[in-house]
Motif scaffolding. Sequence first.
Motif, mmCIF file in Angstrom:
data_model
loop_
_atom_site.group_PDB
_atom_site.id
_atom_site.type_symbol
_atom_site.label_atom_id
_atom_site.label_comp_id
_atom_site.label_asym_id
_atom_site.label_seq_id
_atom_site.Cartn_x
_atom_site.Cartn_y
_atom_site.Cartn_z
ATOM 1 N N ALA A 264 27.078 -79.455 -12.631
ATOM 2 C CA ALA A 264 25.748 -79.581 -12.043
ATOM 3 C C ALA A 264 25.373 -81.047 -11.867
ATOM 4 C CB ALA A 264 24.714 -78.874 -12.920
ATOM 5 N N ALA A 265 25.714 -81.875 -12.867
ATOM 6 C CA ALA A 265 25.421 -83.311 -12.770
ATOM 7 C C ALA A 265 26.163 -83.935 -11.597
ATOM 8 C CB ALA A 265 25.805 -84.005 -14.074
ATOM 9 N N GLY B 287 25.967 -85.958 -5.986
ATOM 10 C CA GLY B 287 26.391 -85.901 -4.591
ATOM 11 C C GLY B 287 25.234 -85.695 -3.623
ATOM 12 N N MET B 288 24.131 -85.120 -4.131
ATOM 13 C CA MET B 288 22.942 -84.918 -3.300
ATOM 14 C C MET B 288 22.037 -86.147 -3.281
ATOM 15 S SD MET B 288 21.876 -81.095 -4.535
ATOM 16 C CE MET B 288 23.052 -79.743 -4.535
ATOM 17 N N ILE C 176 18.966 -86.816 -13.225
ATOM 18 C CA ILE C 176 20.170 -86.033 -13.548
ATOM 19 C C ILE C 176 20.285 -85.850 -15.058
ATOM 20 C CG2 ILE C 176 22.703 -86.059 -13.540
ATOM 21 C CD1 ILE C 176 22.591 -87.417 -10.826
ATOM 22 N N LEU C 177 20.033 -86.919 -15.807
ATOM 23 C CA LEU C 177 20.123 -86.829 -17.269
ATOM 24 C C LEU C 177 19.111 -85.832 -17.821
ATOM 25 C CD1 LEU C 177 20.596 -90.603 -18.167
ATOM 26 C CD2 LEU C 177 22.281 -88.775 -18.429
ATOM 27 N N ILE C 178 17.883 -85.904 -17.303
ATOM 28 C CA ILE C 178 16.863 -84.953 -17.753
ATOM 29 C C ILE C 178 17.266 -83.529 -17.375
ATOM 30 C CG2 ILE C 178 14.472 -84.213 -17.413
ATOM 31 C CD1 ILE C 178 13.778 -87.187 -16.963
ATOM 32 N N ALA C 179 17.786 -83.366 -16.161
ATOM 33 C CA ALA C 179 18.159 -82.032 -15.677
ATOM 34 C C ALA C 179 19.258 -81.408 -16.520
ATOM 35 C CB ALA C 179 18.594 -82.119 -14.212
ATOM 36 N N GLN D 228 33.807 -88.965 -4.909
ATOM 37 C CA GLN D 228 32.596 -88.238 -4.541
ATOM 38 C C GLN D 228 31.425 -88.557 -5.471
ATOM 39 O OE1 GLN D 228 35.174 -84.573 -4.702
ATOM 40 N NE2 GLN D 228 33.900 -83.961 -2.954
ATOM 41 N N MET D 229 31.657 -89.443 -6.433
ATOM 42 C CA MET D 229 30.625 -89.821 -7.403
ATOM 43 C C MET D 229 30.203 -91.259 -7.164
ATOM 44 S SD MET D 229 32.318 -88.208 -10.873
ATOM 45 C CE MET D 229 32.910 -86.513 -10.943
#
Length: 322
Positions: A75-76, A81-82, A89-92, A143-144
């Motif tokens: 997911a991260a 990528g979005m 991202i870290l919180i998510a 891709q990162m």
Amino acid sequence: MNILKNRDVLLAFAIVLLIGGVAARFPAFVRPGNLVNVFNDTSPLILLAIGQMIVILTKCIDLSVAANLALCGMAAALLNGMGVPLPLILIAVVLMGGALGAVNGLLVWKLGIPAIVVTLGTMTIYRGTIFLMTGGAWVNAHQMSAAFKALPRTVLLGLPVMSWIALAVIALFFVILTRTPLGRSFYAVGGNPHAAVYTGIDVGRTQCIAFVISGALAGLTGYLWVARYAVAYVDVAAGFELQVVAACVIGGIAIAGGAGSVIGAVLGALFLGVINNALPVIGISPFWQMAISGSAIVIAVALNATQNRPKGRIILKEVEPA
């Protein structure tokens, strides 16, 4: 001496002996830079072992931590990528990992399903979800973003950020377990759930909180793992749950619940971390790592059972000869 009866002291001594034995064959192993690398390599195991320890304290077990790690890591990578900012991202991933842990906790709490059954099932579900999200495709380094990959590798005061995160989590949960009512409730639920109820502790709710903590740490570790190794795919950390359980058991966390410490979990993880880093150095195939971990679990459980076995009451005495 009492200090020699302390499990943590003995384990720390065993780690020192192990490092010394490897250094006798390969002196470069004990260079400060290499020891920092060993700790950094072990940081994901330390993070997951602390979460697992809290779950085990409450008489449960979480076999889905590695699958949770893989799902949150994927997911991260997809969020990156979005174009989602790294702090979000870290919180998510922490929230997502905690939510996945809550699924386990609620099933155990509300439906009374044994934790081992629940987490075996969710382990498979979480891996399957990764496949559904990606169709089995990998997310690779190109891709990162550079910032996404750089955070866990950035060196501050001689240690990578991933190591600093592990140290911060160790300190945080040491305080929580030794200085807060929540920490005492984990021990109470595992030590004697019936007595815990009479003191006003909700056993199911406490176990659910333990699963949420374990899941949140797995979510955080998912980002760190994927960012450090710059790859995300379905089988990331496959089988790593065995290492996590082994670290806890070796560190003296009682599978029956109610006994264990953060320091013990960390030492158990470091013991395995040293072994895993030392095997290639001294020419032993890394395929032995799983066998060694499994053997360590069996031996540690046997030792725990021997040390904690209560003495039975003598109800019949041998008649002394006249």
